[in-house]
Design a protein around this motif. Structure first.
Motif, PDB file in Angstrom:
ATOM      1  N   TYR A 214      31.014  23.602  19.172  1.00  0.00           N
ATOM      2  CA  TYR A 214      31.953  23.426  20.279  1.00  0.00           C
ATOM      3  C   TYR A 214      31.253  23.825  21.574  1.00  0.00           C
ATOM      4  CZ  TYR A 214      35.671  23.929  16.640  1.00  0.00           C
ATOM      5  OH  TYR A 214      36.495  23.807  15.535  1.00  0.00           O
ATOM      6  N   LEU A 215      31.192  22.909  22.530  1.00  0.00           N
ATOM      7  CA  LEU A 215      30.733  23.269  23.868  1.00  0.00           C
ATOM      8  C   LEU A 215      31.920  23.923  24.582  1.00  0.00           C
ATOM      9  CD1 LEU A 215      28.173  21.517  23.450  1.00  0.00           C
ATOM     10  CD2 LEU A 215      28.510  20.712  25.777  1.00  0.00           C
ATOM     11  N   LEU A 216      31.681  25.109  25.114  1.00  0.00           N
ATOM     12  CA  LEU A 216      32.788  25.846  25.717  1.00  0.00           C
ATOM     13  C   LEU A 216      32.706  25.800  27.235  1.00  0.00           C
ATOM     14  CD1 LEU A 216      32.827  28.988  23.371  1.00  0.00           C
ATOM     15  CD2 LEU A 216      33.957  26.779  23.065  1.00  0.00           C
ATOM     16  N   ASP A 217      33.812  25.472  27.876  1.00  0.00           N
ATOM     17  CA  ASP A 217      33.907  25.509  29.339  1.00  0.00           C
ATOM     18  C   ASP A 217      34.435  26.869  29.747  1.00  0.00           C
ATOM     19  OD1 ASP A 217      35.069  22.075  29.513  1.00  0.00           O
ATOM     20  OD2 ASP A 217      33.047  22.897  29.746  1.00  0.00           O
ATOM     21  N   GLY A 218      33.777  27.461  30.756  1.00  0.00           N
ATOM     22  CA  GLY A 218      34.214  28.770  31.221  1.00  0.00           C
ATOM     23  C   GLY A 218      33.087  29.456  31.957  1.00  0.00           C
ATOM     24  N   PRO A 219      33.252  30.734  32.281  1.00  0.00           N
ATOM     25  CA  PRO A 219      32.236  31.453  33.063  1.00  0.00           C
ATOM     26  C   PRO A 219      30.880  31.457  32.355  1.00  0.00           C
ATOM     27  CG  PRO A 219      34.220  32.785  32.796  1.00  0.00           C
ATOM     28  CD  PRO A 219      34.386  31.598  31.916  1.00  0.00           C
ATOM     29  N   ALA A 220      29.832  31.219  33.163  1.00  0.00           N
ATOM     30  CA  ALA A 220      28.479  31.186  32.603  1.00  0.00           C
ATOM     31  C   ALA A 220      28.063  32.576  32.147  1.00  0.00           C
ATOM     32  CB  ALA A 220      27.504  30.660  33.657  1.00  0.00           C
ATOM     33  N   LEU A 221      27.259  32.619  31.088  1.00  0.00           N
ATOM     34  CA  LEU A 221      26.708  33.880  30.593  1.00  0.00           C
ATOM     35  C   LEU A 221      25.255  33.958  31.031  1.00  0.00           C
ATOM     36  CD1 LEU A 221      28.266  33.869  27.015  1.00  0.00           C
ATOM     37  CD2 LEU A 221      29.004  35.195  29.001  1.00  0.00           C
ATOM     38  N   GLU A 222      24.942  35.023  31.736  1.00  0.00           N
ATOM     39  CA  GLU A 222      23.649  35.151  32.405  1.00  0.00           C
ATOM     40  C   GLU A 222      22.571  35.709  31.482  1.00  0.00           C
ATOM     41  OE1 GLU A 222      23.239  36.626  36.968  1.00  0.00           O
ATOM     42  OE2 GLU A 222      23.687  38.151  35.455  1.00  0.00           O
ATOM     43  N   HIS A 223      21.431  35.021  31.447  1.00  0.00           N
ATOM     44  CA  HIS A 223      20.312  35.516  30.664  1.00  0.00           C
ATOM     45  C   HIS A 223      19.535  36.578  31.447  1.00  0.00           C
ATOM     46  CE1 HIS A 223      21.051  31.479  29.019  1.00  0.00           C
ATOM     47  NE2 HIS A 223      20.643  31.970  27.884  1.00  0.00           N
ATOM     48  N   ALA A 224      18.972  37.550  30.725  1.00  0.00           N
ATOM     49  CA  ALA A 224      18.058  38.512  31.343  1.00  0.00           C
ATOM     50  C   ALA A 224      16.653  38.010  31.080  1.00  0.00           C
ATOM     51  CB  ALA A 224      18.259  39.890  30.723  1.00  0.00           C
ATOM     52  N   GLY A 225      16.229  36.999  31.826  1.00  0.00           N
ATOM     53  CA  GLY A 225      14.923  36.405  31.528  1.00  0.00           C
ATOM     54  C   GLY A 225      15.077  34.951  31.111  1.00  0.00           C
ATOM     55  N   SER A 226      14.119  34.466  30.330  1.00  0.00           N
ATOM     56  CA  SER A 226      14.104  33.048  29.982  1.00  0.00           C
ATOM     57  C   SER A 226      15.239  32.692  29.023  1.00  0.00           C
ATOM     58  CB  SER A 226      12.758  32.699  29.339  1.00  0.00           C
ATOM     59  OG  SER A 226      12.833  31.453  28.688  1.00  0.00           O
ATOM     60  N   ALA A 227      15.708  31.461  29.148  1.00  0.00           N
ATOM     61  CA  ALA A 227      16.760  30.982  28.240  1.00  0.00           C
ATOM     62  C   ALA A 227      16.159  30.377  26.972  1.00  0.00           C
ATOM     63  CB  ALA A 227      17.622  29.956  28.947  1.00  0.00           C
ATOM     64  N   ASP A 228      14.826  30.288  26.927  1.00  0.00           N
ATOM     65  CA  ASP A 228      14.209  29.684  25.742  1.00  0.00           C
ATOM     66  C   ASP A 228      13.657  30.756  24.830  1.00  0.00           C
ATOM     67  OD1 ASP A 228      13.033  27.069  27.827  1.00  0.00           O
ATOM     68  OD2 ASP A 228      14.566  26.926  26.276  1.00  0.00           O
ATOM     69  N   ILE A 229      13.897  30.588  23.536  1.00  0.00           N
ATOM     70  CA  ILE A 229      13.251  31.470  22.568  1.00  0.00           C
ATOM     71  C   ILE A 229      12.552  30.587  21.546  1.00  0.00           C
ATOM     72  CG2 ILE A 229      14.870  33.398  22.823  1.00  0.00           C
ATOM     73  CD1 ILE A 229      16.203  32.441  20.203  1.00  0.00           C
ATOM     74  N   LEU A 230      11.627  31.154  20.800  1.00  0.00           N
ATOM     75  CA  LEU A 230      11.030  30.428  19.681  1.00  0.00           C
ATOM     76  C   LEU A 230      12.168  30.079  18.724  1.00  0.00           C
ATOM     77  CD1 LEU A 230       7.752  32.199  18.533  1.00  0.00           C
ATOM     78  CD2 LEU A 230       8.017  29.928  19.546  1.00  0.00           C
ATOM     79  N   SER A 231      12.168  28.837  18.238  1.00  0.00           N
ATOM     80  CA  SER A 231      13.228  28.419  17.314  1.00  0.00           C
ATOM     81  C   SER A 231      13.402  29.442  16.213  1.00  0.00           C
ATOM     82  CB  SER A 231      12.869  27.074  16.675  1.00  0.00           C
ATOM     83  OG  SER A 231      13.010  26.052  17.608  1.00  0.00           O
ATOM     84  N   ASP A 232      14.678  29.807  15.977  1.00  0.00           N
ATOM     85  CA  ASP A 232      14.946  30.711  14.864  1.00  0.00           C
ATOM     86  C   ASP A 232      16.227  30.266  14.160  1.00  0.00           C
ATOM     87  OD1 ASP A 232      16.470  33.818  16.069  1.00  0.00           O
ATOM     88  OD2 ASP A 232      16.952  31.737  16.535  1.00  0.00           O
ATOM     89  N   PRO A 242      22.388  28.087  26.226  1.00  0.00           N
ATOM     90  CA  PRO A 242      21.224  27.503  26.901  1.00  0.00           C
ATOM     91  C   PRO A 242      21.160  27.931  28.363  1.00  0.00           C
ATOM     92  CG  PRO A 242      22.960  25.856  26.628  1.00  0.00           C
ATOM     93  CD  PRO A 242      23.478  27.131  26.034  1.00  0.00           C
ATOM     94  N   ALA A 243      20.180  27.387  29.075  1.00  0.00           N
ATOM     95  CA  ALA A 243      19.927  27.810  30.456  1.00  0.00           C
ATOM     96  C   ALA A 243      21.156  27.653  31.348  1.00  0.00           C
ATOM     97  CB  ALA A 243      18.743  27.033  31.035  1.00  0.00           C
ATOM     98  N   SER A 244      21.986  26.675  31.059  1.00  0.00           N
ATOM     99  CA  SER A 244      23.192  26.437  31.874  1.00  0.00           C
ATOM    100  C   SER A 244      24.144  27.628  31.845  1.00  0.00           C
ATOM    101  CB  SER A 244      23.940  25.209  31.344  1.00  0.00           C
ATOM    102  OG  SER A 244      24.408  25.474  30.018  1.00  0.00           O
ATOM    103  N   GLY A 245      24.042  28.469  30.808  1.00  0.00           N
ATOM    104  CA  GLY A 245      24.972  29.589  30.692  1.00  0.00           C
ATOM    105  C   GLY A 245      26.263  29.245  29.982  1.00  0.00           C
ATOM    106  N   GLN A 246      26.446  27.948  29.671  1.00  0.00           N
ATOM    107  CA  GLN A 246      27.671  27.543  28.974  1.00  0.00           C
ATOM    108  C   GLN A 246      27.495  27.744  27.468  1.00  0.00           C
ATOM    109  OE1 GLN A 246      30.546  26.561  30.738  1.00  0.00           O
ATOM    110  NE2 GLN A 246      29.173  27.393  32.284  1.00  0.00           N
ATOM    111  N   PRO A 247      28.351  28.569  26.873  1.00  0.00           N
ATOM    112  CA  PRO A 247      28.149  28.891  25.456  1.00  0.00           C
ATOM    113  C   PRO A 247      28.456  27.709  24.533  1.00  0.00           C
ATOM    114  CG  PRO A 247      29.777  30.365  26.494  1.00  0.00           C
ATOM    115  CD  PRO A 247      29.500  29.274  27.454  1.00  0.00           C
ATOM    116  N   ILE A 248      27.754  27.680  23.397  1.00  0.00           N
ATOM    117  CA  ILE A 248      28.006  26.696  22.351  1.00  0.00           C
ATOM    118  C   ILE A 248      28.307  27.469  21.077  1.00  0.00           C
ATOM    119  CG2 ILE A 248      27.066  24.774  21.020  1.00  0.00           C
ATOM    120  CD1 ILE A 248      25.011  24.421  23.350  1.00  0.00           C
ATOM    121  N   LEU A 249      29.492  27.248  20.502  1.00  0.00           N
ATOM    122  CA  LEU A 249      29.857  27.911  19.251  1.00  0.00           C
ATOM    123  C   LEU A 249      29.417  27.006  18.109  1.00  0.00           C
ATOM    124  CD1 LEU A 249      31.291  30.041  17.565  1.00  0.00           C
ATOM    125  CD2 LEU A 249      33.469  28.942  18.090  1.00  0.00           C
ATOM    126  N   LEU A 250      28.451  27.484  17.325  1.00  0.00           N
ATOM    127  CA  LEU A 250      27.878  26.652  16.260  1.00  0.00           C
ATOM    128  C   LEU A 250      28.817  26.597  15.060  1.00  0.00           C
ATOM    129  CD1 LEU A 250      24.132  27.716  16.429  1.00  0.00           C
ATOM    130  CD2 LEU A 250      25.249  25.756  17.487  1.00  0.00           C
TER     131      LEU A 250
END
Lengths: 317, 226
Positions: A214-232, A242-250
């Motif tokens: 589910y892509l969630l609309d609402g306040p962005a969540l701020e990263h402390a640094g890069s939004a990319d991590i090694l795939s895990d 992701p970088a946009s700050g918009q959460p995705i509920l898997l």
């Protein structure tokens, strides 16, 4: 031998069991029910093992002819249900005579239902599972949703249905839901303000949502640094950002790995509730302790154990 | 001795074992060894194990096994010795028809590297790659690392359809699309090898830790896609 014949497939109806576990290291997604509680309950009510294959129904249900007659049960979302035009209750097993027509009507609450049949849906397993993963086209019927004309053979019932028993239904969303989460696994990749936002904001399930997430609309969540991590690896219920700050509920059909940090993960006991959300519903996240998460899961499991019908003696299925 | 890993919960039904955050064969060997040790222990209640570049997730039923007990098993597994080189399978050789209709992005990769297409092919086929993990779709193996000269980044605009068997590059990674899917990697060639077939006894051709080489073969006219 009996069969369920699909006259109208509904919006998105798929064959699911409890999921294709054991192959995520090969990149094979788990799939399975969005609301696993209702799947287990529906199966138990008709006398099946919990992991039997059943139909997951989404928003608009199918029209099905019960060729040969069966014992059926519907659990999950609150939706109109008729057999040969007569209303049938949900969360309890009912007998469909040979040739009866099962129809779903207006949806009242929730988003997904499980239609279980005594004997289960008898289709070949792929990698040990009858779950359908649409994106990789893996599972019964070539990994697709049901379509008009499909004839689903029903297996031989193994146990007796739970006669006269009504199952403990899952509490459904009322326009939205509060989902309990445990922080992490990458909560340290987010600012303190992001964590505060997560526990206080209201998000809305956007129309860009499906069985993968589910892509969630609402306040962005701020990263402390890069939004990319090694795939895990990515778990059911992980909230990736992701970088946009918009959460995705898997959700159930998520890929096995991903390259975005995960701020928190919905607890197992609340995954069925998450699976009952539709676009437009709201979500509020609540951080809980691990002990509470386990206790909630144990309580759900106990409710299902209470429903186990009497079986003929013999080895467990 | 200081521990070089950590174990964190991911929800209540999985634990994550993490090493240092980088793509490194030594770290990858630790992850694979830990997975092997955990599988060998076969504790009741484990549903699945997923392997990634520098981490491993173990999925479990929290009512069948306690997280604390599983953490202890995972700590022991994290110290498992990595397999010796001779225990690893021989390199898998993948025949590839490079360029033309089989590799529509070969010119772009050549432009990135400031070299001829033949040089891209030579450099791609010269290395022995390591499979770090599988993900994205069944059988998609993330292999590394590509020669920096030809390590072109992902396309700005992904394709909605990549033919099955496409051999591709994205930065330091290379791989083979096992089935027709959308994809953003640079397509340099095509192979007839099937990385994933659920009907096979071993459905997945590649395992983490495998070594892979690509071998250029002559392409005649492009085959009709299967």
């Amino acid at each position: 031998m009996s069969a369920l014949v699909v006259v109208r497939p509904g919006l998105l109806t798929t064959i699911q069991d409890r999921g294709r576990w054991g192959h995520q290291s090969d990149g094979v997604a788990v799939a399975g029910p969005m609301d696993e509680y209702s799947h287990r309950l529906a199966n138990l009510l008709v006398g099946n093992p919990e992991e039997a294959a059943a139909l997951e129904i989404t928003l608009l249900g199918p029209e099905i002819v019960c060729e040969g007659g069966q014992i059926l049960a519907v659990c999950g979302m609150e939706i109109g249900l008729t057999l040969n035009g007569r209303t049938v209750p949900a969360h309890t097993p009912f007998a469909a005579p040979d040739g009866a027509t099962l129809k779903f009507g207006a949806r009242r609450r929730g988003a997904r239902g499980c239609l279980a049949v005594a004997g289960g849906i008898d289709v070949p397993a792929v990698l040990g599972s009858r779950a359908t993963h649409l994106v990789s086209r893996m599972g019964p019927l070539g990994g697709r949703a049901l379509t008009a004309g499909d004839r689903l053979v029903v297996g031989r019932p193994a146990g007796a249905p739970a006669r006269g028993v009504s199952g403990p239904a899952l509490s459904l969303p009322d326009g939205g839901a509060r989902l309990r989460v445990l922080p992490g696994p990458q909560e340290d990749r987010f600012t303190a303000r992001a964590l505060q936002t997560l526990r206080s904001a209201r998000y809305v399930v956007s129309s860009r949502s499906n069985r993968m997430g589910y892509l969630l609309d609402g306040p962005a969540l701020e990263h402390a640094g890069s939004a990319d991590i090694l795939s895990d690896p990515t778990a059911f219920g992980a909230i990736q950002v992701p970088a946009s700050g918009q959460p995705i509920l898997l959700m159930a059909d998520r890929q096995t790995t991903g390259g975005y940090p995960k701020v928190a993960t919905v607890i197992s006991a609340d995954l069925p509730l998450a699976g009952q959300l539709a676009p437009g519903d709201w979500i509020e996240f609540e951080i809980c302790a691990r002990e509470e998460a386990i206790a909630a899961l144990a309580q759900q499991d106990a409710a299902l154990r209470g429903i186990r019908p009497a079986r003929p003696s013999g080895p467990p299925a | 001795m200081a521990r070089d890993f950590r174990i964190v919960g991911a929800g209540d039904a999985s634990l994550l074992l993490e090493f240092a955050p980088r793509i490194d064969p030594a770290i990858s060997r630790r992850v694979i060894a830990a997975a092997g040790a955990l599988r060998a222990a076969r504790p009741v209640g484990i549903r699945d194990i997923a392997i990634a570049y520098r981490s491993l997730a173990v999925y479990f039923d929290p009512l069948a096994i306690e997280a604390d007990r599983l953490t202890a098993l995972l700590e022991a597994a994290a110290e498992a010795p990595a397999a010796a080189e001779d225990e690893i399978r021989p390199p898998i050789v993948i025949p590839v028809r490079y360029g033309g209709a089989h590799g529509p992005d070969l010119p772009a990769v050549a432009a990135f590297g400031g070299c001829a297409e033949e040089e891209v092919v030579r450099r791609h086929a010269a290395r022995t790659y390591r499979v770090y993990m599988l993900g994205f779709v069944p059988g998609f193996a993330y292999m590394g690392e590509t020669d920096p000269r030809i390590a072109a980044p992902r396309r700005a605009v992904p394709r909605s359809r990549v033919p099955a068997g496409s051999v591709a590059i994205a930065g330091g990674q290379t791989g083979i699309y096992p089935s027709e899917t959308p994809g953003g990697w640079q397509l340099v060639g095509r192979t007839d090898v099937t990385p994933f077939d659920p009907a096979r006894e071993d459905p997945c051709l590649f395992r983490p830790g495998d070594r892979v080489r690509f071998q250029p073969i002559d392409g005649a006219d492009p085959e009709a896609s299967s």
